[in-house]
Design an enzyme around this catalytic site. Structure first.
Site, short mmCIF file in Angstrom:
data_model
loop_
_atom_site.label_atom_id
_atom_site.label_comp_id
_atom_site.label_asym_id
_atom_site.label_seq_id
_atom_site.Cartn_x
_atom_site.Cartn_y
_atom_site.Cartn_z
N LYS A 236 0.83 -1.22 0.00
CA LYS A 236 0.00 0.00 0.00
C LYS A 236 0.86 1.27 0.00
O LYS A 236 2.05 1.21 0.27
CB LYS A 236 -0.96 -0.01 1.21
CG LYS A 236 -1.76 -1.29 1.35
CD LYS A 236 -2.89 -1.45 0.32
CE LYS A 236 -3.28 -2.89 0.13
NZ LYS A 236 -4.58 -3.26 0.64
C1 LIG Z 1 -5.42 -4.34 1.16
C2 LIG Z 1 -6.90 -4.22 1.21
C3 LIG Z 1 -7.67 -4.68 2.29
C4 LIG Z 1 -7.10 -5.48 3.42
O1 LIG Z 1 -6.05 -4.85 4.09
P1 LIG Z 1 -4.94 -5.77 4.80
O2 LIG Z 1 -4.10 -4.78 5.53
O3 LIG Z 1 -4.21 -6.48 3.71
O4 LIG Z 1 -5.65 -6.69 5.70
C5 LIG Z 1 -9.03 -4.46 2.29
N1 LIG Z 1 -9.62 -3.83 1.27
C6 LIG Z 1 -8.94 -3.39 0.20
C7 LIG Z 1 -9.66 -2.68 -0.89
C8 LIG Z 1 -7.55 -3.59 0.12
O5 LIG Z 1 -6.88 -3.18 -0.94
#
Ligand SMILES: *Cc1c(COP(=O)(O)O)cnc(C)c1O
Length: 449
Positions: A236
């Site tokens: 991210k």
């Molecule tokens: C990455 C993501 C998640 C989950 O986040 P994690 O930190 O990987 O648990 C949920 N929703 C979206 C749209 C994502 O891109």
């Protein structure tokens, strides 16, 4: 032809303006640059547009990040409950300030944040939450962990976001919340979704896991619904390995989120509710804090580069960049997403287009292969005894019958996207490589069969 010549000239001007790029290109004579969007495709043995060049690394690592991890290790303060003003508490204040909300609760992941919100809103067995099938499994995991029903509404195929009309069609007397996903880091149609929520008295939990610092109608995403969730997983645009955050302005609700995420134990030490243990640890928060100084600059850069890329690709029929809704003040560009149009590429499969691009040195990804409505969890849930007790047989049958999301299926087939966290931090000349490769492959499509 004229327009392309201009583009090539702009490319040379840009490269010359940057001393780094100029130094790197001294070995390449100017005519090599001039011929770069025509000629033989690299997949057929021609010269690639981009060779032996790398993209900026992701996650962002610098001396401050390394120092923060070391300092935390040496301090022995590894868990947030060891210190009221440690890294986690400081990060929560800092992130709330950045987002323009009163409160923030940090968690161990985006998925944990979403589950915490569902639980804190009292959503459970028998309840329904409407969300998108085109997302990370973490989106529905939070709903399923509370044994509520994730009801999937179809997409606007050009924005890849929930279609508000499809959401409204799926609201019934058991619907408790809408969980819009800000896909690729860009805003969902929140104006319509917030209006629907108000009309039907539903909570809005924003899945802003990809959308840090993105703004809609002048407000940060995540700060518009009752609660907003973020992820700091490695890929991210703000990252610490695994991590998450919930933001909000309602003190009582945010306190409840804290209690839920702290195995049901409130800030006053009393164990009050059902709750998992989802606390962020001090290492994660220290690494996040160490990156905060450069965060805004990195977002500005990704936005600028994305705008340049979009301008360069304007009018190129083979790809259409993600549609942004009016009110999108600024995006987040976790992914730079485009739809591939087979009909403008001699009806060749997307895989042929992606392979040809890859040979030119540009790697785009198909991303999510199929929507969550096509994954096997559906059978698991429909056979699960909690669901069979808490939902009528008629409702579960209808749920299965209405699972179809043809626009989502189409988006899965057409998507061609760039992982943007690192690559969109590169130079403008690097963006021109991406655009030039796409234009070259498009212009020379007749070489492919
Ligand atoms: C990455 C993501 C998640 C989950 O986040 P994690 O930190 O990987 O648990 C949920 N929703 C979206 C749209 C994502 O891109």
């Amino acid at each position: 032809m004229k327009k392309e010549d201009l583009n090539r000239r702009q490319f040379i001007a840009t490269a010359a303006a940057s001393s780094v790029a100029a130094a790197a290109s001294t070995a390449i004579p100017a005519f090599a640059v001039l011929t770069r969007t025509s000629g033989k495709l690299a997949i057929l043995g021609g010269d690639p547009i981009r060779a032996n060049k790398s993209w900026p690394d992701w996650p962002h690592i610098d001396d401050q990040v390394v120092e923060a991890a070391t300092k935390t290790a040496k301090s022995g303060i590894w868990c947030r409950i060891q210190s009221a003003n440690g890294a986690v508490a400081t990060f929560e204040k800092e992130y709330a300030r950045l987002m323009g909300t009163r409160f923030c609760v940090a968690t161990g992941s985006g998925t944990q944040s979403l589950h915490t919100c569902v639980e804190a809103l009292g959503i459970g067995p028998g309840d329904e939450v409407i969300t998108s099938p085109y997302t990370d499994p973490g989106t529905i995991s939070g709903i399923l962990s509370s044994r509520a029903l994730p009801v999937m509404a179809d997409l606007d195929p050009e924005s890849y976001q929930l279609d508000p009309a499809e959401v409204e069609r799926r609201i019934n007397e058991n619907t408790r919340a809408i969980m819009p996903v800000h896909m690729m880091g860009q805003p969902a149609h929140l104006e319509k979704i917030m209006a629907l929520a108000k009309k039907h008295n539903l909570a809005v939990i924003e899945d802003a896991a990809q959308a840090h610092l993105s703004e809609y109608q002048g407000k940060k995403l995540g700060a518009i619904g009752a609660l907003g969730c973020f992820s700091f997983q490695t890929s991210k645009t703000i990252a610490c390995g695994e991590g998450g955050a919930i933001i909000g302005d309602n003190e009582e609700l945010m306190d409840k989120c804290y209690t839920v995420h702290n195995h049901g134990t409130a800030r006053n030490g009393r164990t009050e509710l059902i709750g998992p243990k989802y606390r962020m640890n001090e290492f994660e928060a220290a690494i996040l804090l160490a990156q905060m100084a450069g965060v805004q600059e990195r977002f500005r850069r990704r936005n600028e580069n994305a705008a340049h890329l979009t301008a360069r690709l304007k009018g190129c029929p083979v790809v259409t960049p993600q549609k942004l809704y009016p009110g999108t003040t600024s995006g987040s560009f976790y992914l730079y997403a485009m739809s591939y149009h087979k009909e403008h590429f001699n009806n060749l499969d997307r895989s042929r287009f992606l392979k040809a691009l890859n040979a030119e040195g540009i790697s785009l990804s198909p991303y999510i292969e199929r929507g969550l409505h096509r994954e096997p969890w559906v059978d698991h849930v429909l056979r699960n005894k909690v669901y069979q007790k808490m939902y009528s047989a008629a409702r579960l049958q209808q749920y299965r019958d209405e699972l179809s999301c043809p626009n989502c299926d189409r988006v899965c087939q057409e998507m061609a996207m760039l992982w943007a966290s690192g690559p969109l931090l590169a130079s403008r000349a690097d963006m021109d490589d991406i655009a030039d490769a796409i234009l070259k492959v498009y212009e020379n499509r007749n070489q492919l069969t």
